[in-house]
Design an enzyme around this catalytic site. Structure first.
Site, PDB file in Angstrom:
ATOM      1  N   ASN A 184      -8.982   6.020 -12.111  1.00 20.04           N
ATOM      2  CA  ASN A 184      -8.316   4.920 -11.642  1.00 20.04           C
ATOM      3  C   ASN A 184      -8.786   3.401 -11.730  1.00 20.04           C
ATOM      4  O   ASN A 184      -8.545   2.607 -11.150  1.00 20.04           O
ATOM      5  CB  ASN A 184      -8.097   5.087  -9.869  1.00 20.04           C
ATOM      6  CG  ASN A 184      -7.250   6.371  -9.946  1.00 20.04           C
ATOM      7  OD1 ASN A 184      -6.334   6.301 -10.360  1.00 20.04           O
ATOM      8  ND2 ASN A 184      -7.874   7.159  -8.828  1.00 20.04           N
ATOM      9  N   HIS A 224       1.663   8.614  -0.331  1.00 19.00           N
ATOM     10  CA  HIS A 224       0.301   9.317  -0.138  1.00 19.00           C
ATOM     11  C   HIS A 224      -0.063   9.884   0.979  1.00 19.00           C
ATOM     12  O   HIS A 224       0.474   9.623   2.054  1.00 19.00           O
ATOM     13  CB  HIS A 224      -0.801   8.031  -0.495  1.00 19.00           C
ATOM     14  CG  HIS A 224      -1.996   8.407  -1.094  1.00 19.00           C
ATOM     15  ND1 HIS A 224      -2.955   8.490  -0.047  1.00 19.00           N
ATOM     16  CD2 HIS A 224      -2.561   9.244  -1.937  1.00 19.00           C
ATOM     17  CE1 HIS A 224      -4.119   8.729  -0.620  1.00 19.00           C
ATOM     18  NE2 HIS A 224      -3.981   9.255  -1.687  1.00 19.00           N
ATOM     19  N   GLU A 247       5.265   2.946  -1.511  1.00 21.78           N
ATOM     20  CA  GLU A 247       4.172   2.462  -2.212  1.00 21.78           C
ATOM     21  C   GLU A 247       4.488   1.616  -3.362  1.00 21.78           C
ATOM     22  O   GLU A 247       5.779   1.791  -3.876  1.00 21.78           O
ATOM     23  CB  GLU A 247       3.630   3.579  -3.059  1.00 21.78           C
ATOM     24  CG  GLU A 247       2.656   4.407  -2.043  1.00 21.78           C
ATOM     25  CD  GLU A 247       2.078   5.970  -2.704  1.00 21.78           C
ATOM     26  OE1 GLU A 247       1.975   5.709  -3.964  1.00 21.78           O
ATOM     27  OE2 GLU A 247       1.887   6.736  -1.924  1.00 21.78           O
ATOM     28  N   SER A 280       1.302   6.936  -6.956  1.00 16.20           N
ATOM     29  CA  SER A 280       0.051   7.278  -7.369  1.00 16.20           C
ATOM     30  C   SER A 280       0.096   8.382  -8.502  1.00 16.20           C
ATOM     31  O   SER A 280      -0.543   8.661  -9.518  1.00 16.20           O
ATOM     32  CB  SER A 280      -0.695   7.806  -6.381  1.00 16.20           C
ATOM     33  OG  SER A 280      -0.324   8.659  -5.511  1.00 16.20           O
ATOM     34  N   ASP A 286       2.106   0.181   0.458  1.00  9.19           N
ATOM     35  CA  ASP A 286       0.684   0.338  -0.051  1.00  9.19           C
ATOM     36  C   ASP A 286       0.788  -0.093  -1.493  1.00  9.19           C
ATOM     37  O   ASP A 286       1.287   0.545  -2.406  1.00  9.19           O
ATOM     38  CB  ASP A 286       0.562   1.863   0.254  1.00  9.19           C
ATOM     39  CG  ASP A 286      -0.836   2.394  -0.463  1.00  9.19           C
ATOM     40  OD1 ASP A 286      -1.542   1.517  -1.107  1.00  9.19           O
ATOM     41  OD2 ASP A 286      -1.142   3.322   0.081  1.00  9.19           O
ATOM     42  N   HIS A 296      -2.345   1.194  -6.253  1.00  6.06           N
ATOM     43  CA  HIS A 296      -2.445   1.302  -7.547  1.00  6.06           C
ATOM     44  C   HIS A 296      -1.814  -0.059  -8.362  1.00  6.06           C
ATOM     45  O   HIS A 296      -1.926   0.064  -9.678  1.00  6.06           O
ATOM     46  CB  HIS A 296      -1.685   2.869  -8.153  1.00  6.06           C
ATOM     47  CG  HIS A 296      -2.261   3.781  -7.650  1.00  6.06           C
ATOM     48  ND1 HIS A 296      -3.138   4.550  -8.503  1.00  6.06           N
ATOM     49  CD2 HIS A 296      -2.272   4.635  -6.218  1.00  6.06           C
ATOM     50  CE1 HIS A 296      -3.541   5.605  -7.936  1.00  6.06           C
ATOM     51  NE2 HIS A 296      -3.159   5.771  -6.628  1.00  6.06           N
ATOM     52  N   LYS A 332      -9.538   1.493  -7.137  1.00  9.08           N
ATOM     53  CA  LYS A 332      -8.876   1.446  -8.427  1.00  9.08           C
ATOM     54  C   LYS A 332      -9.070   0.259  -9.162  1.00  9.08           C
ATOM     55  O   LYS A 332     -10.114   0.295  -9.884  1.00  9.08           O
ATOM     56  CB  LYS A 332      -7.264   1.799  -7.982  1.00  9.08           C
ATOM     57  CG  LYS A 332      -7.132   3.211  -7.202  1.00  9.08           C
ATOM     58  CD  LYS A 332      -5.882   3.660  -6.819  1.00  9.08           C
ATOM     59  CE  LYS A 332      -6.162   4.570  -5.683  1.00  9.08           C
ATOM     60  NZ  LYS A 332      -6.966   5.669  -5.663  1.00  9.08           N
TER      61      LYS A 332
HETATM   62  N1  PMP Z   1      -3.256   4.851  -1.140  1.00 12.84           N
HETATM   63  C1  PMP Z   1      -2.774   5.520  -2.450  1.00 12.84           C
HETATM   64  C2  PMP Z   1      -1.536   5.565  -2.902  1.00 12.84           C
HETATM   65  C3  PMP Z   1      -3.768   6.239  -2.965  1.00 12.84           C
HETATM   66  O1  PMP Z   1      -3.644   6.571  -4.313  1.00 12.84           O
HETATM   67  C4  PMP Z   1      -5.253   6.198  -2.594  1.00 12.84           C
HETATM   68  C5  PMP Z   1      -6.190   6.993  -3.286  1.00 12.84           C
HETATM   69  N2  PMP Z   1      -5.880   8.058  -3.990  1.00 12.84           N
HETATM   70  C6  PMP Z   1      -5.487   5.786  -0.857  1.00 12.84           C
HETATM   71  C7  PMP Z   1      -4.423   5.225  -0.630  1.00 12.84           C
HETATM   72  C8  PMP Z   1      -6.567   5.838  -0.656  1.00 12.84           C
HETATM   73  O2  PMP Z   1      -7.570   4.872  -1.240  1.00 12.84           O
HETATM   74  P1  PMP Z   1      -9.150   5.152  -1.213  1.00 12.84           P
HETATM   75  O3  PMP Z   1      -9.324   5.826  -2.061  1.00 12.84           O
HETATM   76  O4  PMP Z   1      -9.633   3.589  -1.029  1.00 12.84           O
HETATM   77  O5  PMP Z   1      -9.391   5.698   0.108  1.00 12.84           O
END
Ligand code: PMP
Length: 395
Positions: free
Chosen positions: A51, A136, A179, A183, A208, A211, A242
């Protein structure tokens, strides 16, 4: 007598999948041997599942900022933000992030996962939460821990979301949660559709941007900027793991809301704050995100090339103009076999299988970075061609 550990001893899937040599998880990275090159279990491997979209985790400016902060503040903060763990660096980062995203205030959290959990105090018993089916795990957990009534709408289905909004209790505070860029599948939310429905129903929009913030939109402000709809987002959550190339997360939004979360979010209050090196690296990354749009152009051009050439090879590759290219396989074991063949070809990808994706929707997630070279892209494509032919997935 029942032993609470019985479930662990009787868990067979692990042994079966590992026995078949198909386990795609917890592979040990021994070292980084150059941009996108790693050694995994003693073997050189091209990373195509990271990422680190803007390649900032190893940029000399982010690493120097982290090293300098390490010297000044040490390895940890030894306390939560609420008590003794708020550093000037956190406040600086919060001010910069809020200004960047056009919001009044921000709260920096130790991870992006916790930024999402920090939403819980907003999800009260009188509220209704409408969330995309593909959100997520951290958002699902926030919804579970919150007290609001949760309804899921079919992925990006505005008709379904509209019906759920119509059916919601008229006395409920409505929150739409989704989102910016998904992701796993790499596609974008339908923000124009969501903001229209939100305006019609008086709902708040929480996005969110894990990404997409950093890589999408002309200024790197994410999906909202991509759609020209920055003001449609009432609250943003994001991660530094990311595009920012480090670790940590944040929530941005109106000042009274952020102040409320600062004092009510258990995920922020009862956890040690983000260590100084990560806060400093995130600040340096934000500066690069603001000033170097060429990185965004590079990674998106690479993604477009990989997506179109995989599709030309005969793979069901998604092409949504984001750094993540899903290669849809469907059946779980077929997906694991493709992952393994790619691994044998020296290319490391991510296998996304149930429960991470719905049953029958397993996929290989390819993610590219701004530092993938043309020669590395060729290696990814050659690996897919060889693996796909061996498995009769392509002609
Ligand atoms: N939200 C999304 C959409 C994600 O893909 C991720 C991590 N895969 C997170 C939140 C969590 O982020 P972090 O790795 O900083 O805990």
């Amino acid at each position: 007598m029942v032993d609470a550990f019985d479930k662990c001893h009787s868990w067979r899937e692990y042994d079966i999948v590992t026995g078949m040599g198909l386990n795609p998880y917890y592979h040990r990275i021994d070292e980084r041997a150059g941009p996108n090159e790693v050694r995994i279990g003693g073997r050189p491997m091209l990373m195509a599942g990271s990422n680190d979209y803007l390649a900032l985790s190893t940029d000399p400016r982010t690493t120097a900022a982290a090293a300098e902060a390490l010297g000044r503040f040490g390895t940890g903060t030894s306390g939560s933000r609420l008590t003794n763990g708020t550093l000037a660096l956190h406040e600086e980062l919060e001010a910069e992030l809020a200004a960047f995203l056009g919001h009044e205030a921000a709260l920096v959290t130790p991870t992006g996962f916790q930024a999402n959990l920090a939403l819980c105090p907003l999800l009260g018993p009188r509220d209704a939460l409408l969330a995309d089916r593909y959100i997520h795990a951290s958002l699902i957990d926030a919804a579970r821990l919150g007290q609001a009534r949760l309804r899921r709408f079919r992925h990006n289905d505005m008709g379904h979301l509209g019906r759920l909004l119509e059916a919601a209790d008229p006395g409920a505070g409505l929150i739409i949660l989704t989102e910016g860029m998904f992701s796993t599948t790499g596609d974008l939310c339908d923000l124009p559709g969501i903001s229209k429905l939100a305006a019609q129903h008086g709902a708040r929009v929480v996005l969110d941007g894990a990404h997409d913030i950093g890589v999408l939109g002309p200024g790197g402000r994410g999906a909202a900027e991509h759609y020209g709809q920055g003001s449609a987002v009432d609250l943003h959550t994001l991660t530094f793991s990311k595009c920012f190339g480090t670790v940590g997360g944040a929530v941005t939004g109106p000042e009274p809301v952020i102040r409320y979360l600062r004092h009510h979010s258990r995920a922020a209050i009862f956890s040690a704050s983000l260590p100084a090196p990560s806060a400093a690296a995130a600040l340096a990354a934000l500066d690069i995100i603001r000033t170097e749009p060429g990185r965004r152009r590079r990674v998106l051009a690479t993604a477009e090339r990989v997506g179109s050439e995989l599709a030309a090879l005969g793979f069901a590759a998604g092409r949504d103009g984001t750094p993540t290219i899903p290669v849809h396989v469907g059946e779980t074991f077929a997906c694991l076999r493709l992952w393994r063949e790619l691994f044998e070809e020296g290319v490391f990808t991510n296998a996304m299988i149930p429960p991470g994706v719905p049953e029958g929707h397993a996929l290989i997630r390819v993610a590219v970075t701004a530092s993938h070279t043309g020669a590395q892209v060729e290696r990814i494509l050659d690996a897919f061609a060889a693996a796909g032919r061996r498995l009769n997935l392509i002609g």
